[in-house]
Design a protein around this motif. Structure first.
Motif, short mmCIF file in Angstrom:
data_model
loop_
_atom_site.label_atom_id
_atom_site.label_comp_id
_atom_site.label_asym_id
_atom_site.label_seq_id
_atom_site.Cartn_x
_atom_site.Cartn_y
_atom_site.Cartn_z
N TYR A 34 -11.71 39.99 20.41
CA TYR A 34 -11.44 39.94 18.98
C TYR A 34 -12.29 40.98 18.27
CZ TYR A 34 -9.38 35.35 19.89
OH TYR A 34 -8.61 34.34 20.37
N PHE A 87 -16.00 40.60 19.65
CA PHE A 87 -16.38 39.38 20.36
C PHE A 87 -15.49 39.19 21.58
CE2 PHE A 87 -19.25 37.47 17.38
CZ PHE A 87 -18.84 37.90 16.13
N GLY A 104 -19.02 35.10 22.92
CA GLY A 104 -20.28 35.80 23.01
C GLY A 104 -20.85 36.06 21.62
N ARG A 105 -22.04 36.67 21.58
CA ARG A 105 -22.71 36.90 20.30
C ARG A 105 -22.16 38.10 19.55
NH1 ARG A 105 -29.15 35.59 20.36
NH2 ARG A 105 -28.98 33.43 21.00
N TYR B 33 -9.38 24.25 15.77
CA TYR B 33 -10.82 24.38 16.03
C TYR B 33 -11.58 24.60 14.72
CZ TYR B 33 -8.62 26.16 20.35
OH TYR B 33 -7.83 26.34 21.46
N TYR B 35 -15.27 26.42 13.73
CA TYR B 35 -16.42 27.18 14.16
C TYR B 35 -17.35 27.40 12.97
CZ TYR B 35 -13.59 28.64 18.21
OH TYR B 35 -12.83 28.68 19.35
N GLN B 37 -20.32 30.34 11.89
CA GLN B 37 -20.83 31.65 12.28
C GLN B 37 -22.07 31.96 11.46
OE1 GLN B 37 -18.37 35.19 11.51
NE2 GLN B 37 -19.04 36.03 13.46
N GLY B 40 -25.52 37.23 13.50
CA GLY B 40 -26.00 37.62 14.82
C GLY B 40 -25.84 36.59 15.91
N MET B 41 -25.19 35.47 15.59
CA MET B 41 -25.12 34.38 16.58
C MET B 41 -23.72 34.15 17.12
SD MET B 41 -28.17 33.57 16.91
CE MET B 41 -28.10 32.05 17.84
N GLY B 42 -22.76 34.91 16.71
CA GLY B 42 -21.41 34.68 17.20
C GLY B 42 -20.80 33.42 16.60
N LEU B 43 -19.80 32.91 17.26
CA LEU B 43 -19.06 31.74 16.78
C LEU B 43 -19.46 30.52 17.60
CD1 LEU B 43 -15.69 33.62 16.66
CD2 LEU B 43 -16.71 32.57 14.66
N LYS B 44 -19.88 29.48 16.91
CA LYS B 44 -20.26 28.25 17.59
C LYS B 44 -19.20 27.18 17.28
CE LYS B 44 -24.40 29.54 19.06
NZ LYS B 44 -24.77 29.62 20.49
N PHE B 90 -15.20 28.90 10.01
CA PHE B 90 -13.85 29.36 10.32
C PHE B 90 -13.07 28.26 11.00
CE2 PHE B 90 -13.94 33.73 9.15
CZ PHE B 90 -15.22 34.18 9.37
N GLN B 103 -6.16 32.78 19.64
CA GLN B 103 -6.63 32.00 18.50
C GLN B 103 -6.34 32.76 17.21
OE1 GLN B 103 -10.36 30.10 18.60
NE2 GLN B 103 -9.73 28.92 20.38
N PHE B 105 -7.29 32.85 13.29
CA PHE B 105 -8.35 32.38 12.43
C PHE B 105 -7.94 32.37 10.97
CE2 PHE B 105 -12.12 32.04 15.11
CZ PHE B 105 -11.71 32.70 16.25
N GLY B 106 -8.47 31.38 10.24
CA GLY B 106 -8.35 31.37 8.79
C GLY B 106 -9.36 32.34 8.19
N PRO B 107 -9.30 32.54 6.86
CA PRO B 107 -10.16 33.53 6.21
C PRO B 107 -11.62 33.11 6.09
CG PRO B 107 -8.83 32.39 4.59
CD PRO B 107 -8.35 31.93 5.92
N ARG B 110 -17.37 30.25 2.94
CA ARG B 110 -18.81 30.59 2.91
C ARG B 110 -19.53 29.48 2.18
NH1 ARG B 110 -21.39 35.30 4.02
NH2 ARG B 110 -19.38 36.33 4.22
#
Lengths: 113, 114
Positions: A34, A87, A104-105, B33, B35, B37, B40-44, B90, B103, B105-107, B110
Protein backbone atom coordinates in the motif's frame (compact mmCIF):
# COMPACT_ATOMS: atom_id res chain seq x y z
CA UNK A 1 4.01 -11.02 14.04
CA UNK A 2 4.71 -7.62 12.51
CA UNK A 3 6.73 -7.79 9.28
CA UNK A 4 9.97 -5.82 9.16
CA UNK A 5 10.39 -3.23 6.45
CA UNK A 6 13.68 -1.80 5.23
CA UNK A 7 14.90 0.79 4.73
CA UNK A 8 12.95 3.10 7.03
CA UNK A 9 13.36 6.01 4.64
CA UNK A 10 14.55 6.63 1.09
CA UNK A 11 15.34 9.94 -0.56
CA UNK A 12 15.58 9.97 -4.35
CA UNK A 13 15.79 12.31 -7.27
CA UNK A 14 13.28 11.98 -10.07
CA UNK A 15 14.21 9.15 -12.41
CA UNK A 16 16.14 7.12 -9.82
CA UNK A 17 15.17 3.61 -8.72
CA UNK A 18 14.37 2.27 -5.26
CA UNK A 19 13.76 -1.07 -3.60
CA UNK A 20 11.73 -1.54 -0.42
CA UNK A 21 11.92 -4.85 1.41
CA UNK A 22 9.44 -6.61 3.67
CA UNK A 23 10.38 -9.71 5.63
CA UNK A 24 8.61 -11.99 8.05
CA UNK A 25 9.73 -14.57 10.59
CA UNK A 26 6.68 -16.71 9.76
CA UNK A 27 5.62 -18.54 6.61
CA UNK A 28 3.45 -16.29 4.49
CA UNK A 29 0.32 -16.83 2.43
CA UNK A 30 0.26 -13.40 0.85
CA UNK A 31 1.87 -9.98 0.86
CA UNK A 32 0.08 -6.72 0.12
CA UNK A 33 1.62 -3.37 -0.70
CA UNK A 34 0.00 0.00 0.00
CA UNK A 35 1.03 3.62 -0.46
CA UNK A 36 -0.11 6.39 1.85
CA UNK A 37 0.21 10.07 1.05
CA UNK A 38 0.48 12.48 3.96
CA UNK A 39 -2.91 13.05 5.58
CA UNK A 40 -4.65 10.47 3.41
CA UNK A 41 -5.71 6.84 3.72
CA UNK A 42 -3.52 3.96 2.51
CA UNK A 43 -4.21 2.97 -1.09
CA UNK A 44 -3.79 -0.57 -2.38
CA UNK A 45 -0.98 -1.13 -4.91
CA UNK A 46 -0.83 -4.89 -5.37
CA UNK A 47 -1.10 -8.27 -3.72
CA UNK A 48 1.15 -11.27 -4.18
CA UNK A 49 0.18 -14.81 -3.26
CA UNK A 50 2.59 -17.57 -2.34
CA UNK A 51 4.15 -19.17 -5.38
CA UNK A 52 6.98 -16.74 -5.97
CA UNK A 53 5.11 -14.59 -8.43
CA UNK A 54 6.02 -11.13 -9.54
CA UNK A 55 3.56 -8.39 -10.39
CA UNK A 56 3.74 -5.00 -11.99
CA UNK A 57 1.77 -1.79 -11.75
CA UNK A 58 2.99 0.92 -14.14
CA UNK A 59 6.65 1.37 -13.13
CA UNK A 60 6.10 -0.24 -9.77
CA UNK A 61 6.53 -3.99 -9.43
CA UNK A 62 6.97 -6.48 -6.64
CA UNK A 63 8.24 -9.97 -6.02
CA UNK A 64 7.46 -12.51 -3.35
CA UNK A 65 10.00 -15.12 -2.29
CA UNK A 66 8.03 -17.68 -0.31
CA UNK A 67 11.11 -19.60 0.85
CA UNK A 68 12.79 -16.52 2.24
CA UNK A 69 9.47 -15.21 3.59
CA UNK A 70 10.07 -11.83 2.06
CA UNK A 71 8.78 -9.48 -0.58
CA UNK A 72 10.39 -6.57 -2.38
CA UNK A 73 8.76 -3.56 -4.01
CA UNK A 74 10.63 -2.06 -6.98
CA UNK A 75 10.08 1.52 -8.03
CA UNK A 76 11.78 2.36 -11.30
CA UNK A 77 12.35 5.78 -12.84
CA UNK A 78 10.67 7.36 -9.82
CA UNK A 79 8.27 10.26 -10.25
CA UNK A 80 7.34 13.02 -7.80
CA UNK A 81 3.96 11.32 -7.36
CA UNK A 82 5.68 8.26 -5.87
CA UNK A 83 6.43 10.17 -2.68
CA UNK A 84 4.66 8.77 0.35
CA UNK A 85 4.89 6.01 2.91
CA UNK A 86 4.83 2.44 1.66
CA UNK A 87 3.43 -0.32 3.83
CA UNK A 88 3.55 -4.03 3.40
CA UNK A 89 0.85 -6.19 4.92
CA UNK A 90 1.36 -9.91 5.42
CA UNK A 91 -1.06 -12.76 5.93
CA UNK A 92 -0.09 -16.20 7.17
CA UNK A 93 -3.20 -17.94 5.90
CA UNK A 94 -4.55 -21.24 7.12
CA UNK A 95 -1.15 -22.63 8.14
CA UNK A 96 -0.58 -19.69 10.44
CA UNK A 97 -4.18 -19.58 11.54
CA UNK A 98 -4.96 -16.17 10.15
CA UNK A 99 -6.06 -14.38 7.00
CA UNK A 100 -5.99 -11.11 8.88
CA UNK A 101 -3.13 -8.94 7.63
CA UNK A 102 -0.42 -7.48 9.83
CA UNK A 103 1.27 -4.29 8.63
CA UNK A 104 4.88 -3.21 8.80
CA UNK A 105 5.91 0.19 10.15
CA UNK A 106 6.26 1.67 6.72
CA UNK A 107 9.02 3.08 4.52
CA UNK A 108 9.00 6.81 3.83
CA UNK A 109 9.90 7.62 0.22
CA UNK A 110 10.70 11.19 -0.80
CA UNK A 111 11.29 12.02 -4.44
CA UNK A 112 12.93 15.37 -5.20
CA UNK A 113 12.87 17.15 -8.60
CA UNK B 1 -20.05 3.33 -5.00
CA UNK B 2 -18.91 5.52 -2.13
CA UNK B 3 -16.58 2.79 -0.89
CA UNK B 4 -15.75 3.10 2.81
CA UNK B 5 -16.98 6.20 4.59
CA UNK B 6 -16.07 7.36 8.09
CA UNK B 7 -17.49 10.05 10.34
CA UNK B 8 -16.46 12.32 11.89
CA UNK B 9 -13.25 13.44 10.14
CA UNK B 10 -11.93 15.24 13.22
CA UNK B 11 -12.85 15.17 16.88
CA UNK B 12 -11.47 16.55 20.11
CA UNK B 13 -12.49 14.75 23.30
CA UNK B 14 -11.88 15.48 26.93
CA UNK B 15 -10.41 12.76 29.14
CA UNK B 16 -13.17 10.44 30.31
CA UNK B 17 -15.64 11.28 27.54
CA UNK B 18 -17.04 8.62 25.23
CA UNK B 19 -17.75 8.61 21.53
CA UNK B 20 -18.56 6.38 18.58
CA UNK B 21 -16.64 6.44 15.33
CA UNK B 22 -18.88 5.47 12.45
CA UNK B 23 -17.85 3.32 9.48
CA UNK B 24 -19.99 2.26 6.54
CA UNK B 25 -19.12 0.37 3.36
CA UNK B 26 -21.29 -0.19 0.30
CA UNK B 27 -19.25 -2.92 -1.40
CA UNK B 28 -20.98 -5.83 0.36
CA UNK B 29 -17.67 -6.87 1.91
CA UNK B 30 -17.91 -9.42 4.67
CA UNK B 31 -14.65 -8.45 6.43
CA UNK B 32 -14.28 -5.11 8.19
CA UNK B 33 -11.43 -3.75 10.31
CA UNK B 34 -10.53 -0.90 12.61
CA UNK B 35 -6.93 0.32 12.75
CA UNK B 36 -5.19 3.06 14.62
CA UNK B 37 -2.16 4.78 13.20
CA UNK B 38 0.35 6.59 15.37
CA UNK B 39 3.29 8.48 13.83
CA UNK B 40 6.02 6.09 12.70
CA UNK B 41 4.22 3.04 14.03
CA UNK B 42 2.31 1.75 11.04
CA UNK B 43 -1.23 0.42 11.34
CA UNK B 44 -2.28 -1.43 14.46
CA UNK B 45 -5.39 -3.60 14.32
CA UNK B 46 -7.94 -2.82 17.04
CA UNK B 47 -10.87 -5.07 16.14
CA UNK B 48 -12.10 -6.89 13.10
CA UNK B 49 -15.25 -8.63 11.92
CA UNK B 50 -15.65 -11.47 9.44
CA UNK B 51 -19.40 -10.97 9.06
CA UNK B 52 -22.50 -9.52 10.68
CA UNK B 53 -22.73 -10.59 14.30
CA UNK B 54 -19.09 -11.76 14.48
CA UNK B 55 -16.29 -9.64 15.92
CA UNK B 56 -12.86 -10.38 17.30
CA UNK B 57 -10.01 -8.56 19.00
CA UNK B 58 -6.95 -7.40 17.15
CA UNK B 59 -3.59 -6.37 18.53
CA UNK B 60 -4.67 -3.32 20.58
CA UNK B 61 -8.33 -3.74 21.68
CA UNK B 62 -8.16 -2.26 25.21
CA UNK B 63 -10.36 0.78 25.67
CA UNK B 64 -12.48 0.06 22.60
CA UNK B 65 -15.62 -1.87 21.72
CA UNK B 66 -17.27 -2.76 18.43
CA UNK B 67 -20.48 -4.22 17.11
CA UNK B 68 -21.52 -5.49 13.70
CA UNK B 69 -25.29 -5.73 13.36
CA UNK B 70 -25.31 -5.28 9.57
CA UNK B 71 -22.91 -6.07 6.73
CA UNK B 72 -22.51 -2.36 5.96
CA UNK B 73 -21.80 -0.84 9.37
CA UNK B 74 -18.98 -1.37 11.85
CA UNK B 75 -18.95 1.34 14.56
CA UNK B 76 -16.06 1.68 17.01
CA UNK B 77 -16.89 2.83 20.53
CA UNK B 78 -14.40 4.57 22.81
CA UNK B 79 -15.33 4.46 26.46
CA UNK B 80 -13.58 6.75 28.96
CA UNK B 81 -11.23 8.40 26.47
CA UNK B 82 -7.57 8.67 27.47
CA UNK B 83 -4.71 10.74 25.96
CA UNK B 84 -3.13 7.45 24.77
CA UNK B 85 -6.07 7.10 22.38
CA UNK B 86 -5.03 10.21 20.47
CA UNK B 87 -4.46 8.82 16.99
CA UNK B 88 -5.77 8.56 13.46
CA UNK B 89 -8.35 5.82 13.10
CA UNK B 90 -8.93 4.01 9.84
CA UNK B 91 -11.75 1.67 9.00
CA UNK B 92 -11.23 -0.82 6.18
CA UNK B 93 -13.18 -3.54 4.44
CA UNK B 94 -12.30 -6.50 2.26
CA UNK B 95 -13.68 -9.64 0.71
CA UNK B 96 -11.00 -12.35 0.96
CA UNK B 97 -11.01 -14.89 -1.83
CA UNK B 98 -8.80 -17.15 -3.85
CA UNK B 99 -7.17 -14.15 -5.53
CA UNK B 100 -6.21 -12.63 -2.23
CA UNK B 101 -7.51 -9.91 -0.02
CA UNK B 102 -7.44 -6.23 -0.97
CA UNK B 103 -8.25 -3.84 1.85
CA UNK B 104 -10.18 -0.67 1.03
CA UNK B 105 -9.62 2.08 3.55
CA UNK B 106 -11.88 4.91 4.64
CA UNK B 107 -10.52 8.48 4.81
CA UNK B 108 -9.80 8.28 8.53
CA UNK B 109 -10.85 10.03 11.73
CA UNK B 110 -8.30 12.21 13.49
CA UNK B 111 -8.98 12.03 17.23
CA UNK B 112 -7.35 14.14 19.92
CA UNK B 113 -7.95 13.47 23.61
CA UNK B 114 -7.02 16.33 25.93
Amino acid sequence: QQPVQSPQAVILREGEDAVINCSSSKALYSVHWYRQKHGEAPVFLMILLKGGEQKGHEKISASFNEKKQQSSLYLTASQLSYSGTYFCGTEMGASGGSYIPTFGRGTSLIVHP
Amino acid sequence: NAGVTQTPKFRILKIGQSMTLQCTQDMNHNYMYWYRQDPGMGLKLIYYSVGAGITDKGEVPNGYNVSRSTTEDFPLRLELAAPSQTSVYFCASSSPGTSGDTQYFGPGTRLTVL
